[in-house]
Design a protein around this motif. Structure first.
Motif, PDB file in Angstrom:
ATOM      1  N   GLU A 149       0.836  -1.207   0.000  1.00  0.00           N
ATOM      2  CA  GLU A 149       0.000   0.000   0.000  1.00  0.00           C
ATOM      3  C   GLU A 149       0.868   1.253   0.000  1.00  0.00           C
ATOM      4  O   GLU A 149       1.928   1.293   0.623  1.00  0.00           O
ATOM      5  N   VAL A 150       0.421   2.282  -0.718  1.00  0.00           N
ATOM      6  CA  VAL A 150       1.078   3.587  -0.689  1.00  0.00           C
ATOM      7  C   VAL A 150      -0.016   4.652  -0.682  1.00  0.00           C
ATOM      8  O   VAL A 150      -1.066   4.466  -1.297  1.00  0.00           O
ATOM      9  N   ASP A 151       0.209   5.765   0.042  1.00  0.00           N
ATOM     10  CA  ASP A 151      -0.820   6.798   0.100  1.00  0.00           C
ATOM     11  C   ASP A 151      -0.447   8.002  -0.763  1.00  0.00           C
ATOM     12  O   ASP A 151       0.601   8.046  -1.393  1.00  0.00           O
ATOM     13  N   PHE A 152      -1.338   8.993  -0.805  1.00  0.00           N
ATOM     14  CA  PHE A 152      -1.155  10.173  -1.645  1.00  0.00           C
ATOM     15  C   PHE A 152       0.228  10.797  -1.479  1.00  0.00           C
ATOM     16  O   PHE A 152       0.976  10.995  -2.426  1.00  0.00           O
ATOM     17  N   THR A 153       0.538  11.139  -0.243  1.00  0.00           N
ATOM     18  CA  THR A 153       1.773  11.878   0.021  1.00  0.00           C
ATOM     19  C   THR A 153       3.000  11.048  -0.326  1.00  0.00           C
ATOM     20  O   THR A 153       3.965  11.553  -0.921  1.00  0.00           O
ATOM     21  N   GLY A 154       2.986   9.766   0.025  1.00  0.00           N
ATOM     22  CA  GLY A 154       4.120   8.902  -0.291  1.00  0.00           C
ATOM     23  C   GLY A 154       4.348   8.793  -1.786  1.00  0.00           C
ATOM     24  O   GLY A 154       5.497   8.815  -2.262  1.00  0.00           O
ATOM     25  N   PHE A 155       3.277   8.679  -2.548  1.00  0.00           N
ATOM     26  CA  PHE A 155       3.387   8.594  -3.996  1.00  0.00           C
ATOM     27  C   PHE A 155       4.056   9.844  -4.564  1.00  0.00           C
ATOM     28  O   PHE A 155       4.985   9.766  -5.377  1.00  0.00           O
ATOM     29  N   LYS A 156       3.603  11.006  -4.138  1.00  0.00           N
ATOM     30  CA  LYS A 156       4.188  12.266  -4.622  1.00  0.00           C
ATOM     31  C   LYS A 156       5.671  12.349  -4.312  1.00  0.00           C
ATOM     32  O   LYS A 156       6.486  12.737  -5.163  1.00  0.00           O
ATOM     33  N   GLU A 157       6.036  12.001  -3.097  1.00  0.00           N
ATOM     34  CA  GLU A 157       7.430  12.135  -2.676  1.00  0.00           C
ATOM     35  C   GLU A 157       8.342  11.186  -3.452  1.00  0.00           C
ATOM     36  O   GLU A 157       9.480  11.535  -3.782  1.00  0.00           O
ATOM     37  N   ILE A 158       7.851   9.990  -3.746  1.00  0.00           N
ATOM     38  CA  ILE A 158       8.654   9.040  -4.518  1.00  0.00           C
ATOM     39  C   ILE A 158       8.927   9.585  -5.914  1.00  0.00           C
ATOM     40  O   ILE A 158      10.067   9.548  -6.411  1.00  0.00           O
ATOM     41  N   ILE A 159       7.898  10.106  -6.558  1.00  0.00           N
ATOM     42  CA  ILE A 159       8.082  10.655  -7.909  1.00  0.00           C
ATOM     43  C   ILE A 159       9.054  11.831  -7.876  1.00  0.00           C
ATOM     44  O   ILE A 159       9.932  11.965  -8.742  1.00  0.00           O
ATOM     45  N   ASP A 160       8.949  12.674  -6.872  1.00  0.00           N
ATOM     46  CA  ASP A 160       9.865  13.817  -6.764  1.00  0.00           C
ATOM     47  C   ASP A 160      11.303  13.355  -6.566  1.00  0.00           C
ATOM     48  O   ASP A 160      12.238  13.910  -7.165  1.00  0.00           O
ATOM     49  N   LYS A 161      11.506  12.344  -5.734  1.00  0.00           N
ATOM     50  CA  LYS A 161      12.868  11.848  -5.502  1.00  0.00           C
ATOM     51  C   LYS A 161      13.452  11.217  -6.766  1.00  0.00           C
ATOM     52  O   LYS A 161      14.667  11.250  -6.980  1.00  0.00           O
ATOM     53  N   ASP A 211      14.988   5.547   0.911  1.00  0.00           N
ATOM     54  CA  ASP A 211      14.493   6.080   2.176  1.00  0.00           C
ATOM     55  C   ASP A 211      13.043   6.527   2.033  1.00  0.00           C
ATOM     56  O   ASP A 211      12.179   6.213   2.869  1.00  0.00           O
ATOM     57  N   THR A 212      12.771   7.258   0.969  1.00  0.00           N
ATOM     58  CA  THR A 212      11.415   7.764   0.740  1.00  0.00           C
ATOM     59  C   THR A 212      10.436   6.631   0.483  1.00  0.00           C
ATOM     60  O   THR A 212       9.327   6.606   1.035  1.00  0.00           O
ATOM     61  N   ALA A 213      10.847   5.670  -0.348  1.00  0.00           N
ATOM     62  CA  ALA A 213       9.949   4.572  -0.702  1.00  0.00           C
ATOM     63  C   ALA A 213       9.618   3.706   0.499  1.00  0.00           C
ATOM     64  O   ALA A 213       8.461   3.308   0.695  1.00  0.00           O
ATOM     65  N   THR A 214      10.611   3.390   1.318  1.00  0.00           N
ATOM     66  CA  THR A 214      10.338   2.525   2.474  1.00  0.00           C
ATOM     67  C   THR A 214       9.496   3.237   3.524  1.00  0.00           C
ATOM     68  O   THR A 214       8.777   2.581   4.284  1.00  0.00           O
ATOM     69  N   LYS A 215       9.548   4.562   3.569  1.00  0.00           N
ATOM     70  CA  LYS A 215       8.666   5.316   4.473  1.00  0.00           C
ATOM     71  C   LYS A 215       7.242   5.366   3.934  1.00  0.00           C
ATOM     72  O   LYS A 215       6.286   5.500   4.691  1.00  0.00           O
ATOM     73  N   ALA A 216       7.114   5.290   2.615  1.00  0.00           N
ATOM     74  CA  ALA A 216       5.818   5.517   1.974  1.00  0.00           C
ATOM     75  C   ALA A 216       4.937   4.284   1.946  1.00  0.00           C
ATOM     76  O   ALA A 216       3.727   4.393   1.776  1.00  0.00           O
ATOM     77  N   ILE A 217       5.526   3.085   2.090  1.00  0.00           N
ATOM     78  CA  ILE A 217       4.753   1.877   1.861  1.00  0.00           C
ATOM     79  C   ILE A 217       4.363   1.178   3.160  1.00  0.00           C
ATOM     80  O   ILE A 217       4.994   1.321   4.199  1.00  0.00           O
ATOM     81  N   THR A 218       3.273   0.423   3.052  1.00  0.00           N
ATOM     82  CA  THR A 218       2.865  -0.532   4.077  1.00  0.00           C
ATOM     83  C   THR A 218       2.779  -1.886   3.394  1.00  0.00           C
ATOM     84  O   THR A 218       2.216  -1.994   2.299  1.00  0.00           O
ATOM     85  N   THR A 219       3.356  -2.903   3.997  1.00  0.00           N
ATOM     86  CA  THR A 219       3.360  -4.235   3.395  1.00  0.00           C
ATOM     87  C   THR A 219       2.802  -5.265   4.373  1.00  0.00           C
ATOM     88  O   THR A 219       2.606  -4.990   5.558  1.00  0.00           O
ATOM     89  N   ASP A 220       2.562  -6.475   3.869  1.00  0.00           N
ATOM     90  CA  ASP A 220       2.278  -7.581   4.768  1.00  0.00           C
ATOM     91  C   ASP A 220       3.557  -7.905   5.537  1.00  0.00           C
ATOM     92  O   ASP A 220       4.662  -7.518   5.144  1.00  0.00           O
ATOM     93  N   LYS A 221       3.415  -8.594   6.637  1.00  0.00           N
ATOM     94  CA  LYS A 221       4.546  -8.840   7.531  1.00  0.00           C
ATOM     95  C   LYS A 221       5.674  -9.607   6.834  1.00  0.00           C
ATOM     96  O   LYS A 221       6.862  -9.336   7.052  1.00  0.00           O
ATOM     97  N   ALA A 222       5.331 -10.555   5.960  1.00  0.00           N
ATOM     98  CA  ALA A 222       6.358 -11.376   5.311  1.00  0.00           C
ATOM     99  C   ALA A 222       7.231 -10.572   4.361  1.00  0.00           C
ATOM    100  O   ALA A 222       8.365 -10.955   4.073  1.00  0.00           O
ATOM    101  N   LEU A 223       6.731  -9.448   3.877  1.00  0.00           N
ATOM    102  CA  LEU A 223       7.474  -8.630   2.924  1.00  0.00           C
ATOM    103  C   LEU A 223       8.075  -7.399   3.595  1.00  0.00           C
ATOM    104  O   LEU A 223       8.734  -6.599   2.949  1.00  0.00           O
ATOM    105  N   GLY A 224       7.889  -7.283   4.904  1.00  0.00           N
ATOM    106  CA  GLY A 224       8.170  -6.034   5.591  1.00  0.00           C
ATOM    107  C   GLY A 224       9.577  -5.823   6.094  1.00  0.00           C
ATOM    108  O   GLY A 224       9.767  -5.303   7.201  1.00  0.00           O
ATOM    109  N   ASP A 225      10.587  -6.219   5.331  1.00  0.00           N
ATOM    110  CA  ASP A 225      11.963  -5.896   5.677  1.00  0.00           C
ATOM    111  C   ASP A 225      12.760  -5.779   4.397  1.00  0.00           C
ATOM    112  O   ASP A 225      12.350  -6.274   3.336  1.00  0.00           O
TER     113      ASP A 225
END
Length: 367
Positions: free
Chosen positions: A182-194, A277-291
């Motif tokens: 999952e990614v939200d509005f703000t995270g998406f914008k920041e990733i594209i900017d980076k 850094d930006t991408a890992t802050k922006a996303i939410t994952t299932d536990k198995a993918l979360g590292d």
């Protein structure tokens, strides 16, 4: 929930995917948005950065919430990921309007199916306004929502968050989701900017006051705000509905994937770390993918996928006779889609021939 013997959710961990030799360690995360959903981004880290990025990632333990009431988990080498773009209007997202009741919804939803060899991908977008049967779900307060024979698809996320969204998709499809992203509005914008923006070519001007988008015809390098406006716009292109917006989202994803290896991320260590850094802050994952390690293994299996070997469709739908602002799945055609994914095959053309979802021309506006 129906236990379908053809269900093929994979329990193979992300790190077991085939890995190609690389000059440097890379972690590629899907910051998909529709949104989302599938955008491949690069990031790498050693030592301090490795632990920093691990600390950035938010996770949801889908397995613990859903338990065993899920489609059969069969490891055949393919993989299915539910990718959501969430439209919470809290915090920095408040400028885009107010939530109905103050809760987030899944503004964009895609099932990403990777074939056995991870050489091809099928992406099935689910319109948020689709009326479906929703299963019972555990709500954040611990109580149980009993479900309903008729609810709008994106209410699942509002009612029970990521776990309810996954359960609803699994109920619809009979396919177990291996991962959630999952990614939200703000995270998406920041990733594209980076990343330094993404270049698209528009065949006609696009102007939409609702999504704050104003693009002339021709080549445009989109910053984060403009990219978000493009994947959110409904009024500037197409029929003013969600189906046209989905086509724009799919076109944008293909444009980004074409460029991700040529925009200087992998040749610029600082940019690489900033993106990671930006991408890992922006996303939410299932536990198995979360590292970071799991994301690296997952990503390295996706390196060969290009727009040319991606099949992108919308769930076959037609207008809802009870509400002209909603759509409902075409039963026979939707089954063709799910059967194709279960068999690890391309979705046949007959599945979308009569669907309202793939008839529009909005996607041709962006190249």
């Amino acid at each position: 929930m129906s236990q379908d013997n053809r269900g093929h959710g994979r329990k193979a961990a992300a790190g077991r995917r085939r890995r190609k030799p690389a000059a440097r360690r890379r972690a590629v995360v899907i910051a998909a948005w529709t949104a989302a959903g599938v955008v491949l981004l690069g990031g790498a880290g050693l030592g301090y950065f490795y632990f920093k990025f691990n600390g950035n990632i938010k996770t949801v333990d889908i397995d613990a919430v859903l338990g065993t009431d899920r489609p059969q988990n069969v490891d055949n080498g393919s993989m299915d990921i539910l990718v959501l773009g969430s439209d919470s209007r809290g915090g920095d997202n408040g400028k885009y309007g107010q939530d109905d009741g103050g809760s987030a919804r899944s503004d964009t939803a895609m099932i990403v199916h990777l074939n056995e060899g991870h050489t091809k991908a099928t992406v099935v977008s689910i319109p948020r306004d689709t009326m479906i049967a929703m299963p019972s779900c555990t709500m954040p307060n611990g109580k149980t929502d009993p479900g309903s024979s008729r609810r709008q698809f994106n209410e699942a996320y509002t009612i029970g968050g990521a776990a309810c969204a996954v359960k609803t998709v699994e109920t619809m499809s009979g396919i177990r989701m291996d991962h959630y992203l999952e990614v939200d509005f703000t995270g998406f914008k920041e990733i594209i900017d980076k990343l330094g923006g993404v270049e698209v070519t528009t065949t006609k001007p696009i102007k939409d006051a609702y999504s704050h988008l104003d693009l002339p015809a021709g080549k445009n390098r989109l910053n984060g705000e403009q990219a978000l406006g493009l994947v959110r716009t409904r009024h500037g292109v197409g029929d003013g509905g969600d189906l046209g917006r989905i086509q724009l989202q799919q076109a944008f994803i293909k444009a980004l994937i074409k460029q991700v290896k040529t925009i200087g991320v992998f040749d610029n260590p600082k940019k690489l770390l900033d993106v990671a850094d930006t991408a890992t802050k922006a996303i939410t994952t299932d536990k198995a993918l979360g590292d970071v390690k799991s994301l690296m293994g997952f990503a390295q299996g996706l390196e060969g996928i290009t727009p040319e070997n991606m099949q992108m469709i919308t769930l076959p739908v037609t207008g809802d006779i009870r509400d002209r602002n909603r759509v409902v799945p075409l039963t026979k055609e939707s089954k063709m889609v799910w059967d194709a994914l279960l068999a690890d095959q391309a979705v046949p053309a007959a599945a979308t021939a009569n669907s309202a979802g793939d008839k529009g021309t909005a996607g041709t506006v962006v190249q």
